[in-house]
Design an enzyme around this catalytic site. Structure first.
Site, PDB file in Angstrom:
ATOM      1  N   HIS A  25       0.809  -1.602   0.298  1.00  0.00           N
ATOM      2  CA  HIS A  25       0.056   0.158   0.143  1.00  0.00           C
ATOM      3  C   HIS A  25       0.279   1.319   0.030  1.00  0.00           C
ATOM      4  O   HIS A  25       1.494   1.895   1.065  1.00  0.00           O
ATOM      5  CB  HIS A  25      -0.892  -0.230   2.001  1.00  0.00           C
ATOM      6  CG  HIS A  25      -1.725   1.577   1.315  1.00  0.00           C
ATOM      7  ND1 HIS A  25      -3.098   0.800   1.589  1.00  0.00           N
ATOM      8  CD2 HIS A  25      -1.928   2.379   0.895  1.00  0.00           C
ATOM      9  CE1 HIS A  25      -3.695   2.359   1.356  1.00  0.00           C
ATOM     10  NE2 HIS A  25      -2.851   2.976   1.359  1.00  0.00           N
TER      11      HIS A  25
ATOM     12  N   HIS B 120       1.302   5.434  -1.552  1.00  0.00           N
ATOM     13  CA  HIS B 120       1.014   6.737  -2.292  1.00  0.00           C
ATOM     14  C   HIS B 120       2.447   7.127  -2.911  1.00  0.00           C
ATOM     15  O   HIS B 120       3.267   7.841  -2.569  1.00  0.00           O
ATOM     16  CB  HIS B 120       0.483   7.366  -1.569  1.00  0.00           C
ATOM     17  CG  HIS B 120      -0.498   7.389  -0.957  1.00  0.00           C
ATOM     18  ND1 HIS B 120      -1.649   7.330  -1.368  1.00  0.00           N
ATOM     19  CD2 HIS B 120      -0.680   6.505   0.499  1.00  0.00           C
ATOM     20  CE1 HIS B 120      -3.048   6.671  -1.130  1.00  0.00           C
ATOM     21  NE2 HIS B 120      -2.279   5.836   0.555  1.00  0.00           N
TER      22      HIS B 120
ATOM     23  N   LYS C 166      -9.295  -0.421  -5.608  1.00  0.00           N
ATOM     24  CA  LYS C 166      -9.463   0.209  -4.052  1.00  0.00           C
ATOM     25  C   LYS C 166     -10.441   1.075  -4.186  1.00  0.00           C
ATOM     26  O   LYS C 166     -10.808   2.183  -4.983  1.00  0.00           O
ATOM     27  CB  LYS C 166      -7.937   1.481  -4.391  1.00  0.00           C
ATOM     28  CG  LYS C 166      -7.723   2.237  -3.170  1.00  0.00           C
ATOM     29  CD  LYS C 166      -7.564   1.339  -1.837  1.00  0.00           C
ATOM     30  CE  LYS C 166      -8.036   1.805  -0.357  1.00  0.00           C
ATOM     31  NZ  LYS C 166      -6.785   2.588  -0.337  1.00  0.00           N
TER      32      LYS C 166
ATOM     33  N   HIS D 238     -10.436   1.462   1.690  1.00  0.00           N
ATOM     34  CA  HIS D 238     -10.605   2.317   2.812  1.00  0.00           C
ATOM     35  C   HIS D 238     -11.992   1.705   3.636  1.00  0.00           C
ATOM     36  O   HIS D 238     -12.415   2.476   3.864  1.00  0.00           O
ATOM     37  CB  HIS D 238     -10.414   3.304   2.381  1.00  0.00           C
ATOM     38  CG  HIS D 238      -9.772   4.159   3.801  1.00  0.00           C
ATOM     39  ND1 HIS D 238      -8.591   5.303   3.433  1.00  0.00           N
ATOM     40  CD2 HIS D 238     -10.416   4.695   4.742  1.00  0.00           C
ATOM     41  CE1 HIS D 238      -8.652   5.920   4.746  1.00  0.00           C
ATOM     42  NE2 HIS D 238      -9.908   5.965   5.136  1.00  0.00           N
TER      43      HIS D 238
ATOM     44  N   HIS E  35      -4.670  -0.886   5.592  1.00  0.00           N
ATOM     45  CA  HIS E  35      -4.214   0.100   7.115  1.00  0.00           C
ATOM     46  C   HIS E  35      -5.241  -0.251   8.823  1.00  0.00           C
ATOM     47  O   HIS E  35      -5.649   1.160   8.439  1.00  0.00           O
ATOM     48  CB  HIS E  35      -3.834   1.667   6.877  1.00  0.00           C
ATOM     49  CG  HIS E  35      -5.283   2.757   6.100  1.00  0.00           C
ATOM     50  ND1 HIS E  35      -5.936   2.632   6.277  1.00  0.00           N
ATOM     51  CD2 HIS E  35      -4.777   2.898   4.826  1.00  0.00           C
ATOM     52  CE1 HIS E  35      -6.986   2.840   5.759  1.00  0.00           C
ATOM     53  NE2 HIS E  35      -6.297   3.376   4.938  1.00  0.00           N
TER      54      HIS E  35
ATOM     55  N   ASP F 198       1.447   2.838   3.527  1.00  0.00           N
ATOM     56  CA  ASP F 198       0.658   3.461   3.437  1.00  0.00           C
ATOM     57  C   ASP F 198       1.259   5.443   3.434  1.00  0.00           C
ATOM     58  O   ASP F 198       0.419   6.361   3.654  1.00  0.00           O
ATOM     59  CB  ASP F 198      -0.085   4.022   4.291  1.00  0.00           C
ATOM     60  CG  ASP F 198      -1.912   4.623   4.030  1.00  0.00           C
ATOM     61  OD1 ASP F 198      -1.404   5.472   2.473  1.00  0.00           O
ATOM     62  OD2 ASP F 198      -2.456   5.342   4.779  1.00  0.00           O
TER      63      ASP F 198
END
Ligand code: NCD
Ligand code: ZN
Length: 343
Positions: free
Chosen positions: A13, A15, A99, A136, A174, A247
Site C-alpha cells: 500500500h 502513494h 481501490k 479504505h 491500514h 501507506d
C-alpha cells in the site's frame, strides 16, 4: 541480533503521487522494496486501465538508473466503474487490484463511492475475474466520532460485503483497531489486512505531544494504546492474513503545516527500518520476514522475491526534510534517529 537478512520485501500500500513529487519519493521505495501496490488517488483519479497504464509508464520513467522495481497498479473504484473496465484491467496484466475509497473519506477521495450498492456490478466482475478489492475501511458520516469510523465501517458495511461476495478477495487497508484485527482474524480466508509502520509505533498521543503535530496526522487517524497493541500483536503473530503496507503518503510541508492540514505520514525513507524497530520492540524480529516479504505476495498470488536485503542495528538520523518539487517533505522522525539501517 544486530544484522537481519530478509528476502526483499514488498510494499502492499503506497502513494507515489506524480510529476516532481513522484521523482522525489520513488527512490526511497525502490531502494528497499521490489514491488509496491500503487494507490490511484491522483488528481484526477486513476479510474481506467488506460490511465493506470500511462501512470505505470511515468513511474518506470522516474526510476533511478539501475533500479529494479515493479509498480503494481490499481484502479480507483467509483459509482460508475463498469464490469467491462474490470475485465479490461484484468486482461492488461498490470493491474493488481481495485481501490475503494468512501467519497470524502481522505485525500483525493471526492470521486469515491457514495453507496457501496452502486458498485455491486463491478464487485461481481472482480469476484469473477479474481481481482482483489482494497478497502479504505472508514465511514464518512459526520455524526460518527472520527476514532470510531473503522469500527462502524465493519459493522455497517464489511460484515455484509464478505457474505454477499464470498469469493471476492478483500484487503482491509491500514487497519488501526482491535475490532479490525478481530474481524480479519475470524473472517473467511479471502480477507486480509495491511498494517503501516506508524500505526505500529505510535498511538494517538503522538498527535498532541507538547502541541499539535501535523506530521503525525493521517487517516485512519492514530488510535489509543490498546488498539496500537492489538495491531502490533496481529503484525507479529505470524498469521499470513496480516502483511506490510506502509501507506507512505507524502504531502508538501505547506499542505501539512497549515490551518487545515492534509492527512498522510511519509515513511518511505525508512520503509522497512521502522517495521524492524516495531518488531524488535515486540521481541519478534524473527516474524518480520513473513510479514514483509512472504504473506502479501502469497495473497496476491505472485511469486515471492528471490533476492534479499540486510538490515543492521545501527542508528541514523533522519534528515529534517527532503526536497519535494518546489516544497519540502517532512518525513516521519525528521531530525531524530531510526534504530535500524539498510546495509
Ligand atoms: C493518504 C493520502 O495522502 O493519499 N493519506 C493518509 O492519511 N493515509 C490517503 C489514504 O490512504 O487515506
Ligand atoms: Zn493510503
Amino acid at each position: 541480533m544486530d544484522r537481519l537478512t530478509l528476502t526483499r520485501p514488498d510494499d502492499w500500500h503506497l502513494h507515489l503521487r506524480d510529476g516532481a513529487a513522484l521523482a522525489a519519493v520513488l527512490p526511497h521505495t525502490a531502494q528497499r522494496f521490489a514491488r509496491a501496490i500503487v494507490m490511484p488517488n491522483l488528481k484526477p483519479p486513476v479510474t481506467t486501465t488506460a490511465q493506470a497504464l500511462a501512470y505505470r509508464a511515468r513511474i518506470l520513467a522516474a526510476l533511478p538508473r539501475g533500479a529494479v522495481f515493479t509498480p503494481l497498479m490499481t484502479l480507483y473504484l467509483t459509482d460508475n466503474t463498469t464490469p467491462q473496465e474490470i475485465a479490461e484491467a484484468k486482461a492488461s496484466g498490470h493491474i493488481a487490484a481495485v481501490k475503494y475509497y468512501p467519497a470524502g473519506a481522505t485525500t483525493n477521495s471526492e470521486s469515491g463511492v457514495t453507496d457501496l450498492k452502486k458498485t455491486y456490478a463491478a464487485l461481481g466482475a472482480m469476484e469473477q475475474h479474481d481481482m482483489p478489492l482494497l478497502m479504505h475501511g472508514e465511514v464518512t458520516d459526520g455524526g460518527v466520532d472520527v476514532f470510531d469510523r473503522e469500527k462502524i465501517f465493519i459493522e455497517h458495511h464489511l460484515s455484509d460485503l464478505v457474505k454477499r461476495f464470498p469469493k471476492l478477495r478483500i484487503v482491509f487497508e491500514h487497519i488501526t483497531t482491535q475490532e479490525a484485527v478481530e474481524f480479519v482474524r475470524e473472517a473467511p480466508g479471502a480477507v486480509a489486512a495491511t498494517i503501516t509502520a506508524h500505526h505500529l509505533l505510535l498511538n494517538r498521543n503522538a498527535i498532541f505531544e507538547d502541541g499539535v503535530r501535523p506530521h503525525h496526522y493521517c487517516l485512519p487517524v492514530l488510535k489509543r494504546e490498546k488498539h496500537r497493541a492489538a495491531v502490533l500483536g496481529a503484525a507479529v503473530s505470524g498469521n499470513p492474513k496480516f502483511f506490510l503496507g506502509t501507506d507512505s503518503a507524502p504531502h508538501g510541508r505547506r499542505a501539512k503545516e497549515t490551518a487545515c492540514g492534509c492527512a498522510g505520514v511519509y515513511t518511505a525513507h525508512a520503509g522497512i527500518e521502522l517495521y524492524a524497530e516495531a518488531f524488535e520492540q515486540a521481541g519478534a524480529l524473527d516474524k518480520l520476514e513473513g510479514f514483509a516479504s512472504f504473506f502479501g505476495a502469497d495473497f496476491y498470488r505472485l511469486p515471492r522475491n528471490t533476492d534479499s536485503i540486510t538490515l543492521v542495528k545501527q542508528a541514523w538520523d533522519v534528515p529534517r526534510e527532503y526536497a519535494f518539487g518546489d516544497d519540502a517533505l517532512i518525513p516521519l522522525r525528521a531530525g531524530r534517529p531510526v534504530g535500524w539501517a539498510l546495509d
